[in-house]
Scaffold this motif. Structure first.
Motif, PDB file in Angstrom:
ATOM      1  N   ARG A 123       0.837  -1.196   0.000  1.00 47.72           N
ATOM      2  CA  ARG A 123       0.000   0.000   0.000  1.00 47.72           C
ATOM      3  C   ARG A 123       0.872   1.246   0.000  1.00 47.72           C
ATOM      4  O   ARG A 123       1.396   1.641   1.032  1.00 47.72           O
ATOM      5  N   GLN A 124       1.090   1.839  -1.154  1.00 47.58           N
ATOM      6  CA  GLN A 124       1.843   3.085  -1.274  1.00 47.58           C
ATOM      7  C   GLN A 124       3.219   2.957  -0.631  1.00 47.58           C
ATOM      8  O   GLN A 124       3.687   3.838   0.046  1.00 47.58           O
ATOM      9  N   ARG A 125       3.926   1.831  -0.840  1.00 43.77           N
ATOM     10  CA  ARG A 125       5.164   1.614  -0.128  1.00 43.77           C
ATOM     11  C   ARG A 125       6.386   2.086  -0.909  1.00 43.77           C
ATOM     12  O   ARG A 125       7.427   2.386  -0.354  1.00 43.77           O
ATOM     13  N   GLN A 126       6.325   2.121  -2.230  1.00 44.38           N
ATOM     14  CA  GLN A 126       7.496   2.431  -3.008  1.00 44.38           C
ATOM     15  C   GLN A 126       7.652   3.940  -3.193  1.00 44.38           C
ATOM     16  O   GLN A 126       6.688   4.673  -3.313  1.00 44.38           O
ATOM     17  N   GLU A 127       8.906   4.384  -3.218  1.00 38.71           N
ATOM     18  CA  GLU A 127       9.257   5.780  -3.454  1.00 38.71           C
ATOM     19  C   GLU A 127       8.592   6.730  -2.452  1.00 38.71           C
ATOM     20  O   GLU A 127       8.248   7.856  -2.763  1.00 38.71           O
TER      21      GLU A 127
ATOM     22  N   LEU B 179      -5.556   8.903   1.618  1.00 39.14           N
ATOM     23  CA  LEU B 179      -4.541   9.851   2.061  1.00 39.14           C
ATOM     24  C   LEU B 179      -3.148   9.514   1.532  1.00 39.14           C
ATOM     25  O   LEU B 179      -2.212  10.305   1.707  1.00 39.14           O
ATOM     26  N   GLY B 180      -3.016   8.341   0.907  1.00 42.20           N
ATOM     27  CA  GLY B 180      -1.707   7.922   0.404  1.00 42.20           C
ATOM     28  C   GLY B 180      -0.757   7.511   1.508  1.00 42.20           C
ATOM     29  O   GLY B 180       0.472   7.591   1.348  1.00 42.20           O
ATOM     30  N   VAL B 181      -1.304   7.049   2.641  1.00 37.11           N
ATOM     31  CA  VAL B 181      -0.472   6.652   3.784  1.00 37.11           C
ATOM     32  C   VAL B 181      -0.157   5.152   3.669  1.00 37.11           C
ATOM     33  O   VAL B 181      -1.073   4.334   3.611  1.00 37.11           O
ATOM     34  N   PRO B 182       1.117   4.797   3.638  1.00 39.37           N
ATOM     35  CA  PRO B 182       1.465   3.367   3.536  1.00 39.37           C
ATOM     36  C   PRO B 182       1.110   2.641   4.825  1.00 39.37           C
ATOM     37  O   PRO B 182       1.249   3.189   5.921  1.00 39.37           O
ATOM     38  N   TYR B 183       0.645   1.398   4.703  1.00 41.84           N
ATOM     39  CA  TYR B 183       0.314   0.614   5.881  1.00 41.84           C
ATOM     40  C   TYR B 183       0.491  -0.860   5.594  1.00 41.84           C
ATOM     41  O   TYR B 183       0.550  -1.287   4.439  1.00 41.84           O
TER      42      TYR B 183
ATOM     43  N   GLU C 100      11.263  10.217   2.840  1.00 39.90           N
ATOM     44  CA  GLU C 100      11.990   9.700   3.992  1.00 39.90           C
ATOM     45  C   GLU C 100      11.184   9.836   5.276  1.00 39.90           C
ATOM     46  O   GLU C 100      11.217   8.982   6.145  1.00 39.90           O
ATOM     47  N   ASN C 101      10.432  10.922   5.443  1.00 35.76           N
ATOM     48  CA  ASN C 101       9.680  11.161   6.671  1.00 35.76           C
ATOM     49  C   ASN C 101       8.189  10.893   6.514  1.00 35.76           C
ATOM     50  O   ASN C 101       7.376  11.468   7.243  1.00 35.76           O
ATOM     51  N   ALA C 102       7.815  10.069   5.562  1.00 37.53           N
ATOM     52  CA  ALA C 102       6.403   9.788   5.345  1.00 37.53           C
ATOM     53  C   ALA C 102       5.806   9.079   6.558  1.00 37.53           C
ATOM     54  O   ALA C 102       6.461   8.293   7.235  1.00 37.53           O
ATOM     55  N   VAL C 103       4.529   9.378   6.827  1.00 37.66           N
ATOM     56  CA  VAL C 103       3.813   8.682   7.895  1.00 37.66           C
ATOM     57  C   VAL C 103       3.593   7.239   7.462  1.00 37.66           C
ATOM     58  O   VAL C 103       3.309   6.960   6.295  1.00 37.66           O
ATOM     59  N   ASP C 104       3.740   6.329   8.387  1.00 38.46           N
ATOM     60  CA  ASP C 104       3.718   4.906   8.086  1.00 38.46           C
ATOM     61  C   ASP C 104       2.909   4.200   9.172  1.00 38.46           C
ATOM     62  O   ASP C 104       3.166   4.405  10.358  1.00 38.46           O
ATOM     63  N   PHE C 105       1.912   3.386   8.775  1.00 43.30           N
ATOM     64  CA  PHE C 105       1.007   2.750   9.728  1.00 43.30           C
ATOM     65  C   PHE C 105       1.179   1.230   9.709  1.00 43.30           C
ATOM     66  O   PHE C 105       1.356   0.623   8.641  1.00 43.30           O
ATOM     67  N   THR C 106       1.110   0.631  10.898  1.00 47.33           N
ATOM     68  CA  THR C 106       1.015  -0.817  11.045  1.00 47.33           C
ATOM     69  C   THR C 106      -0.231  -1.128  11.855  1.00 47.33           C
ATOM     70  O   THR C 106      -0.444  -0.551  12.930  1.00 47.33           O
ATOM     71  N   ILE C 107      -1.066  -2.010  11.340  1.00 48.79           N
ATOM     72  CA  ILE C 107      -2.257  -2.469  12.051  1.00 48.79           C
ATOM     73  C   ILE C 107      -1.906  -3.792  12.709  1.00 48.79           C
ATOM     74  O   ILE C 107      -1.608  -4.777  12.020  1.00 48.79           O
ATOM     75  N   ILE C 108      -1.921  -3.836  14.044  1.00 47.15           N
ATOM     76  CA  ILE C 108      -1.653  -5.062  14.797  1.00 47.15           C
ATOM     77  C   ILE C 108      -2.983  -5.687  15.164  1.00 47.15           C
ATOM     78  O   ILE C 108      -3.794  -5.078  15.883  1.00 47.15           O
TER      79      ILE C 108
END
Length: 302
Positions: free
Chosen positions: A9-13, A96-100, A16-24
């Protein structure tokens, strides 16, 4: 075990400071709380019990403020609207283009029962019923979410320290350039197939060193066992074809955005043949530049 690959999900390119989400997420009692502690130690901002419908709002806040850049959200079954709300929350992240990514934790029914028995907690889906019935209901409810997970970790038999090591291996040096983390698990079929394996390779067709008295007490890490296994007539051709298969499917996984690949290699007891083959596969992936984690799950079992 079926193999699945889910688009990253929106992981490439990503900046450097992009917001990054992990769903546990995952089964109750499978280790979500311990996983949350580990993510905190890895520098994530961890939110427990956040209503899934608020995921998008949290992402907007993090994106506008610039911090935190890495967020982990613990999500579990809270009612009938859970999946509908989680789906909306993930759609908001996409918009929002937020990688997760989704980390799914599970465990065997016996392990879950033992954990509930030791803590004397009630299962959230069986407050007035038997724990085993709550586990059954939750496993059915979570099956579709498990199928969408980027990484599944089976915590059966794992200590909290073991779980933290598995999570650290997968997330501490997480790549943002389209790479993939590879986990290799050697195991014994007599102790069960790893539930979190994307691919399972059965090497029981190779002659078993267990029946060689001098080799029996040794493991597949010993040069004598390795020489015995690799000298078998079928071994060279098997490895050549296995490498050719991986040369085909691994680029396919990458093109589909798969972030994590877990491969189980099994023999009867998990002490000899599977350890040798897992060791050679670790060299195969290392030569191609993939981060590797190797777990010889059953090598010390009788």
């Amino acid at each position: 075990m079926a193999t699945t690959a889910h688009p990253r999900r929106q992981r490439q390119e990503e900046p450097e400071n992009a917001v990054d989400f992990t769903i546990i997420t995952g089964l109750s009692g499978a280790g979500r709380s311990e996983a949350a502690k580990c993510f905190e130690d890895l520098g994530h901002f961890v939110v427990d019990n956040l209503p899934p419908a608020l995921i998008g709002k949290l992402a907007e806040l993090a994106s506008s403020s610039g911090t935190p850049t890495r967020v982990a959200i613990v999500a579990d079954v809270r009612g009938g609207v859970f999946f509908e709300e989680l789906s909306r929350g993930l759609d908001d992240l996409k918009t929002l283009g937020v990688p997760y990514r989704i980390l799914f934790l599970e465990a065997s029914d016996d392990d879950l029962l033992n954990r509930y028995g030791s803590t004397r907690r009630r299962h959230p889906l069986a407050p007035a019923d038997r724990v085993v019935e709550g586990i059954r209901k939750e496993r059915l409810l979570m099956e579709s979410l498990k199928g969408s997970a980027d990484l599944i970790i089976d915590t059966t038999g794992l200590s909290p320290h073991d779980l933290r090591d598995r999570i650290s291996d997968a997330f501490e040096g997480r790549l943002t350039d389209g790479g993939m983390q590879v986990s290799l698990i050697s195991f014994g079929y007599k102790y069960g197939v790893p539930r979190d394996a994307d691919l399972v390779i059965d090497v029981r067709f190779l002659p078993n060193p267990h029946w060689i008295e001098a080799l029996r007490p040794l493991s597949g890490s010993d040069t004598r066992v390795r020489s015995y296994v690799t000298s078998q007539r079928a071994y060279g051709e098997f490895m050549r074809r296995l490498r050719a298969l991986l040369d085909t499917i691994v680029p396919g996984y990458l093109s589909q955005g798969k972030s994590y690949l877990t491969i189980g290699v099994g023999c009867t007891g998990g002490r000899h043949r599977s350890v040798v083959v897992a060791g050679e596969l670790s060299q195969y992936f290392a030569r191609r530049g993939y981060p590797i984690a190797v777990d010889h799950r059953d090598v010390d079992r009788e």
